[in-house]
Design a protein around this motif. Sequence first.
Motif, PDB file in Angstrom:
ATOM      1  N   GLY A 178     -54.037 -27.545 -22.066  1.00 25.35           N
ATOM      2  CA  GLY A 178     -53.680 -26.581 -23.105  1.00 25.35           C
ATOM      3  C   GLY A 178     -54.630 -25.404 -23.126  1.00 25.35           C
ATOM      4  N   LEU A 179     -55.891 -25.679 -22.864  1.00 22.41           N
ATOM      5  CA  LEU A 179     -56.897 -24.614 -22.829  1.00 22.41           C
ATOM      6  C   LEU A 179     -56.634 -23.643 -21.686  1.00 22.41           C
ATOM      7  CD1 LEU A 179     -59.479 -23.428 -24.010  1.00 22.41           C
ATOM      8  CD2 LEU A 179     -60.773 -25.110 -22.670  1.00 22.41           C
ATOM      9  N   VAL A 180     -56.345 -24.159 -20.508  1.00 17.23           N
ATOM     10  CA  VAL A 180     -56.041 -23.285 -19.368  1.00 17.23           C
ATOM     11  C   VAL A 180     -54.795 -22.446 -19.654  1.00 17.23           C
ATOM     12  CG1 VAL A 180     -55.274 -23.222 -16.961  1.00 17.23           C
ATOM     13  CG2 VAL A 180     -57.173 -24.683 -17.610  1.00 17.23           C
ATOM     14  N   ALA A 181     -53.749 -23.086 -20.138  1.00 13.36           N
ATOM     15  CA  ALA A 181     -52.507 -22.349 -20.424  1.00 13.36           C
ATOM     16  C   ALA A 181     -52.756 -21.271 -21.478  1.00 13.36           C
ATOM     17  CB  ALA A 181     -51.424 -23.315 -20.889  1.00 13.36           C
ATOM     18  N   SER A 182     -53.524 -21.599 -22.499  1.00 12.54           N
ATOM     19  CA  SER A 182     -53.810 -20.637 -23.567  1.00 12.54           C
ATOM     20  C   SER A 182     -54.606 -19.451 -23.052  1.00 12.54           C
ATOM     21  CB  SER A 182     -54.567 -21.329 -24.699  1.00 12.54           C
ATOM     22  OG  SER A 182     -53.767 -22.348 -25.258  1.00 12.54           O
TER      23      SER A 182
ATOM     24  N   ARG B 194     -53.442 -15.656 -22.730  1.00  9.03           N
ATOM     25  CA  ARG B 194     -54.293 -14.770 -23.518  1.00  9.03           C
ATOM     26  C   ARG B 194     -54.057 -14.888 -25.026  1.00  9.03           C
ATOM     27  NH1 ARG B 194     -52.662 -11.008 -19.118  1.00  9.03           N
ATOM     28  NH2 ARG B 194     -51.374  -9.993 -20.667  1.00  9.03           N
ATOM     29  N   CYS B 195     -54.005 -16.141 -25.478  1.00  8.13           N
ATOM     30  CA  CYS B 195     -53.826 -16.414 -26.907  1.00  8.13           C
ATOM     31  C   CYS B 195     -55.138 -16.938 -27.478  1.00  8.13           C
ATOM     32  CB  CYS B 195     -52.701 -17.432 -27.119  1.00  8.13           C
ATOM     33  SG  CYS B 195     -52.507 -17.897 -28.857  1.00  8.13           S
TER      34      CYS B 195
ATOM     35  N   VAL C 232     -56.617 -20.725 -27.778  1.00 14.12           N
ATOM     36  CA  VAL C 232     -57.866 -21.074 -27.099  1.00 14.12           C
ATOM     37  C   VAL C 232     -58.809 -21.742 -28.102  1.00 14.12           C
ATOM     38  CG1 VAL C 232     -59.946 -20.156 -26.000  1.00 14.12           C
ATOM     39  CG2 VAL C 232     -57.696 -19.337 -25.276  1.00 14.12           C
ATOM     40  N   GLN C 233     -58.963 -21.157 -29.270  1.00 12.33           N
ATOM     41  CA  GLN C 233     -59.856 -21.730 -30.280  1.00 12.33           C
ATOM     42  C   GLN C 233     -59.389 -23.118 -30.700  1.00 12.33           C
ATOM     43  OE1 GLN C 233     -59.852 -18.586 -33.228  1.00 12.33           O
ATOM     44  NE2 GLN C 233     -61.733 -17.732 -32.403  1.00 12.33           N
TER      45      GLN C 233
ATOM     46  N   GLY D  93     -56.831 -14.316 -13.641  1.00 13.68           N
ATOM     47  CA  GLY D  93     -57.410 -13.072 -13.148  1.00 13.68           C
ATOM     48  C   GLY D  93     -58.429 -12.494 -14.116  1.00 13.68           C
ATOM     49  N   THR D  94     -58.968 -11.360 -13.732  1.00 14.85           N
ATOM     50  CA  THR D  94     -60.062 -10.768 -14.509  1.00 14.85           C
ATOM     51  C   THR D  94     -59.625 -10.313 -15.898  1.00 14.85           C
ATOM     52  OG1 THR D  94     -59.677  -8.621 -13.465  1.00 14.85           O
ATOM     53  CG2 THR D  94     -61.361 -10.035 -12.474  1.00 14.85           C
ATOM     54  N   ILE D  95     -58.328 -10.186 -16.114  1.00 14.92           N
ATOM     55  CA  ILE D  95     -57.861  -9.757 -17.437  1.00 14.92           C
ATOM     56  C   ILE D  95     -58.184 -10.783 -18.521  1.00 14.92           C
ATOM     57  CG2 ILE D  95     -55.505 -10.687 -17.308  1.00 14.92           C
ATOM     58  CD1 ILE D  95     -54.633  -7.925 -18.527  1.00 14.92           C
ATOM     59  N   VAL D  96     -58.470 -12.034 -18.136  1.00 18.65           N
ATOM     60  CA  VAL D  96     -58.803 -13.041 -19.143  1.00 18.65           C
ATOM     61  C   VAL D  96     -60.305 -13.115 -19.445  1.00 18.65           C
ATOM     62  CG1 VAL D  96     -56.742 -14.434 -18.656  1.00 18.65           C
ATOM     63  CG2 VAL D  96     -58.891 -15.012 -17.566  1.00 18.65           C
ATOM     64  N   ILE D  97     -61.109 -12.325 -18.772  1.00 13.43           N
ATOM     65  CA  ILE D  97     -62.555 -12.360 -19.021  1.00 13.43           C
ATOM     66  C   ILE D  97     -62.901 -12.053 -20.483  1.00 13.43           C
ATOM     67  CG2 ILE D  97     -64.778 -11.265 -18.472  1.00 13.43           C
ATOM     68  CD1 ILE D  97     -63.849 -11.228 -15.514  1.00 13.43           C
ATOM     69  N   PRO D  98     -62.262 -11.069 -21.141  1.00  8.65           N
ATOM     70  CA  PRO D  98     -62.569 -10.870 -22.563  1.00  8.65           C
ATOM     71  C   PRO D  98     -62.264 -12.111 -23.410  1.00  8.65           C
ATOM     72  CG  PRO D  98     -61.416  -8.964 -21.680  1.00  8.65           C
ATOM     73  CD  PRO D  98     -61.358 -10.025 -20.624  1.00  8.65           C
ATOM     74  N   HIS D  99     -61.241 -12.855 -23.038  1.00  5.70           N
ATOM     75  CA  HIS D  99     -60.895 -14.081 -23.758  1.00  5.70           C
ATOM     76  C   HIS D  99     -61.926 -15.175 -23.474  1.00  5.70           C
ATOM     77  CE1 HIS D  99     -57.075 -12.314 -24.944  1.00  5.70           C
ATOM     78  NE2 HIS D  99     -57.085 -11.787 -23.731  1.00  5.70           N
ATOM     79  N   LEU D 100     -62.471 -15.165 -22.265  1.00  7.67           N
ATOM     80  CA  LEU D 100     -63.552 -16.089 -21.921  1.00  7.67           C
ATOM     81  C   LEU D 100     -64.775 -15.814 -22.794  1.00  7.67           C
ATOM     82  CD1 LEU D 100     -64.877 -18.282 -20.176  1.00  7.67           C
ATOM     83  CD2 LEU D 100     -65.403 -16.479 -18.501  1.00  7.67           C
ATOM     84  N   ARG D 101     -65.094 -14.554 -22.977  1.00 13.54           N
ATOM     85  CA  ARG D 101     -66.243 -14.199 -23.832  1.00 13.54           C
ATOM     86  C   ARG D 101     -66.059 -14.761 -25.241  1.00 13.54           C
ATOM     87  NH1 ARG D 101     -65.397  -8.607 -21.643  1.00 13.54           N
ATOM     88  NH2 ARG D 101     -66.677  -8.568 -19.755  1.00 13.54           N
ATOM     89  N   ARG D 102     -64.865 -14.532 -25.804  1.00 10.11           N
ATOM     90  CA  ARG D 102     -64.596 -15.021 -27.159  1.00 10.11           C
ATOM     91  C   ARG D 102     -64.561 -16.547 -27.197  1.00 10.11           C
ATOM     92  NH1 ARG D 102     -61.747 -10.150 -26.984  1.00 10.11           N
ATOM     93  NH2 ARG D 102     -59.778 -11.081 -26.307  1.00 10.11           N
TER      94      ARG D 102
END
Length: 119
Positions: free
Chosen positions: A52-56, A60-61, A65-66, A94-103
């Motif tokens: 679920g975490l990977v899919a989220s 980019r939700c 993710v939380q 891809g790199t577009i999820v890096i901001p979501h990784l930060r959060r």
Amino acid sequence: MPTKVKEFNDYRAKMNDKILASDNKVIKRIFNLDTNAFKEGHLPVKTKELLGLVASMVLRCDDCVQYHLEAAMKNGVSKEEMMETMSIANLIGGTIVIPHLRRAVEYWEALEEEKSLTE
């Protein structure tokens, strides 16, 4: 002052109550399906939460993710397992999820802090 984790959970609970109070059969069934999909089955709950975490992440939700970070921690996921899971999500998304990784890392730290306060 409410913590980041408490704010998220309070808001989620309040809005879920409002949504479910609308008594819409389709929405109730979707919520029920979601609940049942993450129960123990052929796959352990821990594995399902990491999926679920990977899919989220890929979708980019941040709310999702939380939610899955918190459930993963409650099911014994370590920081190292979470980060390895996030590496797969970043590879796929891809790199577009890096901001979501930060959060996500910031939220994981908030979960760790809250957990240390209750132990």
